[in-house]
Design a protein around this motif. Structure first.
Motif, PDB file in Angstrom:
ATOM      1  N   GLU A 102       0.852  -1.193   0.000  1.00 34.26           N
ATOM      2  CA  GLU A 102       0.000   0.000   0.000  1.00 34.26           C
ATOM      3  C   GLU A 102       0.894   1.251   0.000  1.00 34.26           C
ATOM      4  O   GLU A 102       1.805   1.360   0.830  1.00 34.26           O
ATOM      5  CB  GLU A 102      -0.804  -0.064   1.304  1.00 34.26           C
ATOM      6  N   ARG A 103       0.643   2.165  -0.924  1.00 32.68           N
ATOM      7  CA  ARG A 103       1.459   3.380  -1.039  1.00 32.68           C
ATOM      8  C   ARG A 103       1.112   4.367   0.074  1.00 32.68           C
ATOM      9  O   ARG A 103      -0.073   4.539   0.421  1.00 32.68           O
ATOM     10  CB  ARG A 103       1.192   4.011  -2.412  1.00 32.68           C
ATOM     11  N   CYS A 104       2.099   5.025   0.601  1.00 29.13           N
ATOM     12  CA  CYS A 104       1.871   6.008   1.665  1.00 29.13           C
ATOM     13  C   CYS A 104       1.008   7.152   1.119  1.00 29.13           C
ATOM     14  O   CYS A 104       1.364   7.772   0.109  1.00 29.13           O
ATOM     15  CB  CYS A 104       3.209   6.544   2.164  1.00 29.13           C
ATOM     16  N   PRO A 105      -0.129   7.452   1.754  1.00 31.14           N
ATOM     17  CA  PRO A 105      -1.034   8.484   1.214  1.00 31.14           C
ATOM     18  C   PRO A 105      -0.450   9.900   1.293  1.00 31.14           C
ATOM     19  O   PRO A 105      -0.939  10.803   0.623  1.00 31.14           O
ATOM     20  CB  PRO A 105      -2.287   8.362   2.103  1.00 31.14           C
ATOM     21  N   ASP A 106       0.584  10.100   2.109  1.00 36.94           N
ATOM     22  CA  ASP A 106       1.158  11.454   2.260  1.00 36.94           C
ATOM     23  C   ASP A 106       2.155  11.822   1.157  1.00 36.94           C
ATOM     24  O   ASP A 106       2.612  12.968   1.094  1.00 36.94           O
ATOM     25  CB  ASP A 106       1.895  11.565   3.610  1.00 36.94           C
ATOM     26  N   LEU A 107       2.499  10.859   0.312  1.00 34.31           N
ATOM     27  CA  LEU A 107       3.528  11.158  -0.710  1.00 34.31           C
ATOM     28  C   LEU A 107       2.972  12.118  -1.759  1.00 34.31           C
ATOM     29  O   LEU A 107       1.859  11.935  -2.249  1.00 34.31           O
ATOM     30  CB  LEU A 107       3.996   9.868  -1.396  1.00 34.31           C
ATOM     31  N   LYS A 108       3.777  13.127  -2.078  1.00 35.67           N
ATOM     32  CA  LYS A 108       3.364  14.123  -3.084  1.00 35.67           C
ATOM     33  C   LYS A 108       4.477  14.276  -4.110  1.00 35.67           C
ATOM     34  O   LYS A 108       5.632  13.980  -3.826  1.00 35.67           O
ATOM     35  CB  LYS A 108       3.158  15.484  -2.419  1.00 35.67           C
ATOM     36  N   LEU A 109       4.098  14.797  -5.282  1.00 33.06           N
ATOM     37  CA  LEU A 109       5.127  15.067  -6.290  1.00 33.06           C
ATOM     38  C   LEU A 109       5.933  16.280  -5.863  1.00 33.06           C
ATOM     39  O   LEU A 109       5.353  17.344  -5.606  1.00 33.06           O
ATOM     40  CB  LEU A 109       4.486  15.374  -7.645  1.00 33.06           C
ATOM     41  N   PRO A 110       7.254  16.163  -5.767  1.00 31.19           N
ATOM     42  CA  PRO A 110       8.057  17.330  -5.402  1.00 31.19           C
ATOM     43  C   PRO A 110       8.008  18.380  -6.521  1.00 31.19           C
ATOM     44  O   PRO A 110       8.064  18.015  -7.699  1.00 31.19           O
ATOM     45  CB  PRO A 110       9.474  16.764  -5.269  1.00 31.19           C
ATOM     46  N   GLN A 111       7.868  19.648  -6.123  1.00 36.96           N
ATOM     47  CA  GLN A 111       7.823  20.692  -7.154  1.00 36.96           C
ATOM     48  C   GLN A 111       8.723  21.867  -6.765  1.00 36.96           C
ATOM     49  O   GLN A 111       8.239  22.952  -6.418  1.00 36.96           O
ATOM     50  CB  GLN A 111       6.369  21.147  -7.350  1.00 36.96           C
ATOM     51  N   PRO A 112      10.027  21.640  -6.820  1.00 37.76           N
ATOM     52  CA  PRO A 112      10.953  22.711  -6.433  1.00 37.76           C
ATOM     53  C   PRO A 112      10.979  23.835  -7.472  1.00 37.76           C
ATOM     54  O   PRO A 112      10.739  23.583  -8.654  1.00 37.76           O
ATOM     55  CB  PRO A 112      12.303  21.990  -6.403  1.00 37.76           C
ATOM     56  N   THR A 113      11.268  25.043  -6.984  1.00 35.59           N
ATOM     57  CA  THR A 113      11.340  26.169  -7.924  1.00 35.59           C
ATOM     58  C   THR A 113      12.750  26.782  -7.964  1.00 35.59           C
ATOM     59  O   THR A 113      13.008  27.656  -8.770  1.00 35.59           O
ATOM     60  CB  THR A 113      10.327  27.272  -7.538  1.00 35.59           C
ATOM     61  N   ASN A 114      13.618  26.374  -7.037  1.00 37.67           N
ATOM     62  CA  ASN A 114      14.985  26.900  -7.067  1.00 37.67           C
ATOM     63  C   ASN A 114      15.952  25.835  -6.525  1.00 37.67           C
ATOM     64  O   ASN A 114      15.514  24.775  -6.060  1.00 37.67           O
ATOM     65  CB  ASN A 114      15.094  28.203  -6.256  1.00 37.67           C
ATOM     66  N   LEU A 115      17.244  26.133  -6.562  1.00 36.97           N
ATOM     67  CA  LEU A 115      18.258  25.133  -6.190  1.00 36.97           C
ATOM     68  C   LEU A 115      18.081  24.657  -4.747  1.00 36.97           C
ATOM     69  O   LEU A 115      18.143  23.448  -4.470  1.00 36.97           O
ATOM     70  CB  LEU A 115      19.668  25.714  -6.398  1.00 36.97           C
ATOM     71  N   ASP A 116      17.816  25.577  -3.819  1.00 42.60           N
ATOM     72  CA  ASP A 116      17.674  25.171  -2.412  1.00 42.60           C
ATOM     73  C   ASP A 116      16.508  24.194  -2.237  1.00 42.60           C
ATOM     74  O   ASP A 116      16.628  23.191  -1.527  1.00 42.60           O
ATOM     75  CB  ASP A 116      17.453  26.403  -1.512  1.00 42.60           C
ATOM     76  N   GLU A 117      15.382  24.509  -2.878  1.00 47.58           N
ATOM     77  CA  GLU A 117      14.218  23.609  -2.763  1.00 47.58           C
ATOM     78  C   GLU A 117      14.506  22.265  -3.430  1.00 47.58           C
ATOM     79  O   GLU A 117      14.111  21.211  -2.937  1.00 47.58           O
ATOM     80  CB  GLU A 117      12.991  24.255  -3.415  1.00 47.58           C
ATOM     81  N   PHE A 118      15.223  22.313  -4.558  1.00 48.43           N
ATOM     82  CA  PHE A 118      15.587  21.075  -5.258  1.00 48.43           C
ATOM     83  C   PHE A 118      16.446  20.190  -4.345  1.00 48.43           C
ATOM     84  O   PHE A 118      16.187  18.990  -4.189  1.00 48.43           O
ATOM     85  CB  PHE A 118      16.342  21.436  -6.546  1.00 48.43           C
ATOM     86  N   LEU A 119      17.436  20.809  -3.704  1.00 51.70           N
ATOM     87  CA  LEU A 119      18.326  20.034  -2.821  1.00 51.70           C
ATOM     88  C   LEU A 119      17.537  19.438  -1.658  1.00 51.70           C
ATOM     89  O   LEU A 119      17.781  18.302  -1.243  1.00 51.70           O
ATOM     90  CB  LEU A 119      19.459  20.918  -2.299  1.00 51.70           C
ATOM     91  N   GLN A 120      16.578  20.216  -1.135  1.00 61.19           N
ATOM     92  CA  GLN A 120      15.753  19.696  -0.033  1.00 61.19           C
ATOM     93  C   GLN A 120      14.964  18.467  -0.490  1.00 61.19           C
ATOM     94  O   GLN A 120      14.826  17.486   0.238  1.00 61.19           O
ATOM     95  CB  GLN A 120      14.823  20.789   0.513  1.00 61.19           C
ATOM     96  N   CYS A 121      14.437  18.538  -1.715  1.00 57.64           N
ATOM     97  CA  CYS A 121      13.673  17.389  -2.244  1.00 57.64           C
ATOM     98  C   CYS A 121      14.577  16.169  -2.399  1.00 57.64           C
ATOM     99  O   CYS A 121      14.189  15.049  -2.044  1.00 57.64           O
ATOM    100  CB  CYS A 121      13.051  17.728  -3.600  1.00 57.64           C
ATOM    101  N   VAL A 122      15.791  16.388  -2.932  1.00 54.81           N
ATOM    102  CA  VAL A 122      16.718  15.254  -3.109  1.00 54.81           C
ATOM    103  C   VAL A 122      17.042  14.665  -1.730  1.00 54.81           C
ATOM    104  O   VAL A 122      17.126  13.448  -1.553  1.00 54.81           O
ATOM    105  CB  VAL A 122      18.010  15.690  -3.847  1.00 54.81           C
TER     106      VAL A 122
END
Ligand code: SF4
Ligand code: SF4
Length: 442
Positions: A102-122
């Motif tokens: 069963e997939r975790c219902p809290d998972l969302k598609l990451p949508q970073p808009t800049n390098l800092d947000e991208f790194l946080q997603c990674v």
């Protein structure tokens, strides 16, 4: 680094190269250690008895170069227990599977808009160096905050005998490789992407050359099939002509190296929202009945993988996580598949038999073969010295910290000296000595 990028032709034993990765049946349970990355251990955040779903965060990252851990099966947390099967003592979370995935219902598609947000997603994806190093990928990419990264080297060399998991990824996940490169283009803004692949994988070279034929930023680079072509220093030199000095960071040369499976797993997180919970593992070796490439939940046991390969055909003599050159020996079939486990190789007793070492005959082959021009006999002599300061002085002068433990020196030694083991002990010694002297302010 002295330039001595030499060539060791090894038998490839890549009998699983044409075996498409197949999904293993969901195991009855998984055991997820907290130290599946190179930095500080993750910290469990679930309780015994709790129901968990696939992709749910079960341990948060803590401290330097740490990485989070996610549930790889849905089911119930049965225990949080001591674990040491892969060498270092840690804690592990045991989850009994309910078989539903069963997939975790809290998972969302990451949508970073800049390098800092991208790194946080990674960072949130839990992806670490999946070729074996297990260094968190976000920490590697974070170099782009300080240095402009002109070149991203994507490591698809896979030079170790037996292992074909990266090979299968390059054949089966071309779209995700493309997506990963698009993400790096967007957030790192690097100009050049070189995919280095050994020539013993012509189908992967052809498939990726075709995929990127209209993209001038991406170059698929066929590399000689020589060991250790995939080692950081060797790949860097052969693909770019650059040399990294002692203590120098790759990023200061405007380069980062990322393993091709790490890139794919990172891209998969952005495409699906699912963090790192499964990977391809090559299962091979003379004791394995039906060698295969399996897609397995992280934390599955070696035993589960062996069963999925029809069991063993002979008494096992040695179980390796990784290949025969750089792999680590593991003592039990109950050991967990870790994030960075690209292969398990099980040799029968005959293949596992070690030759007895005898005295060094000063032939110099170990020095001649070392890709970095190091002198393993000097490390061995230093390690015999009682005086630790004298020992450290020689090891520093001989640049033992550059040794990448590739095992070439041991492989060519006609008297079977345990050079690689000694190098490893010398590196541990110098790390300890240097950190004690730093702390002591000496
Ligand atoms: S293991 Fe041996 S051959 Fe490999 S880098 Fe170290 S000294 Fe050189
Ligand atoms: S290869 Fe072996 S025998 Fe030859 S110099 Fe090195 S340690 Fe001695």
């Amino acid at each position: 680094m002295k330039k001595n990028i030499s060539t060791l032709k090894l038998p490839h034993y890549k009998s699983t190269a044409s075996c498409q990765a197949v999904r293993m049946a969901v195991p009855k349970e998984v055991l997820l250690p907290m130290n599946m990355h190179s930095g500080q251990e993750a910290v469990p955040i679930v309780q015994v008895g709790e129901h968990v779903t696939v992709g749910q965060l079960i341990a948060r990252e803590e401290g330097r170069n740490s990485a989070p851990v996610h549930a790889s099966v849905s089911g119930t947390v049965k225990a949080i227990e001591p674990y040491a099967a892969n060498g270092r003592k840690t804690t592990a979370i045991r989850i009994e599977s309910d078989g539903k995935q069963e997939r975790c219902p809290d998972l969302k598609l990451p949508q970073p808009t800049n390098l800092d947000e991208f790194l946080q997603c990674v960072r949130d994806s839990g992806v670490v160096g999946l070729g074996g190093a297990a260094f968190p990928v976000w920490a590697k990419l974070a170099a782009a905050q300080k240095n402009h990264i002109q070149t991203v080297l994507i490591n698809g060399a896979e030079c170790e005998p037996f292992i074909t998991s990266d090979h299968r990824v390059m054949l089966e996940c071309g779209e995700l490789i493309q997506k990963g490169i698009e993400l790096l283009k967007q957030f790192l803004q690097s100009e050049e992407y070189i995919i280095g692949i050994e020539k013993n994988k012509p189908d992967a070279i052809e498939a990726l050359t075709e995929r990127f034929k209209d993209d001038p930023a991406v170059k698929v680079m066929p590399l000689s099939s020589v060991y250790p072509q995939g080692a950081k220093q060797v790949l860097l030199y052969n693909a770019t002509g650059k040399v990294v000095g002692p203590g120098q960071r790759l990023a200061s040369l405007g380069v980062i190296i990322i393993n091709v499976t790490s890139l794919v797993k990172m891209a998969e997180y952005f495409a699906t929202g699912m963090p790192l919970v499964e990977r391809i593992v090559t299962v091979d070796g003379s004791a394995v009945k039906e060698p295969k490439n399996l897609i397995v939940p992280i934390g599955s046991s070696v035993r589960d993988l062996v069963e999925a390969c029809g069991g063993l055909k002979s008494e096992p003599g040695k179980l390796l996580f990784g290949g025969p050159m750089m792999g680590k020996t593991v003592a039990t079939m109950d050991a967990s598949i870790l994030k960075a486990t690209n292969a398990i190789v099980i040799m029968d007793r005959k293949d596992a038999k070690k030759s007895e070492p005898s005295a060094c005959i000063r032939c110099g082959r170990c020095v001649a073969v070392c890709p970095l021009g190091l002198n393993p006999t000097a490390f061995a002599h230093a390690m015999e010295l009682e005086n630790e300061d004298e020992r450290a002085a020689i090891l520093q002068k001989e640049q033992v910290s550059l040794c990448m433990e590739c095992g070439c020196c041991s492989y060519v030694c006609p008297t079977h000296r345990p050079l690689a083991e000694n190098n490893s002990a010398a590196r541990r010694f110098i790390r300890g000595w240097e950190s004690a002297h730093k702390e002591g302010g000496k």
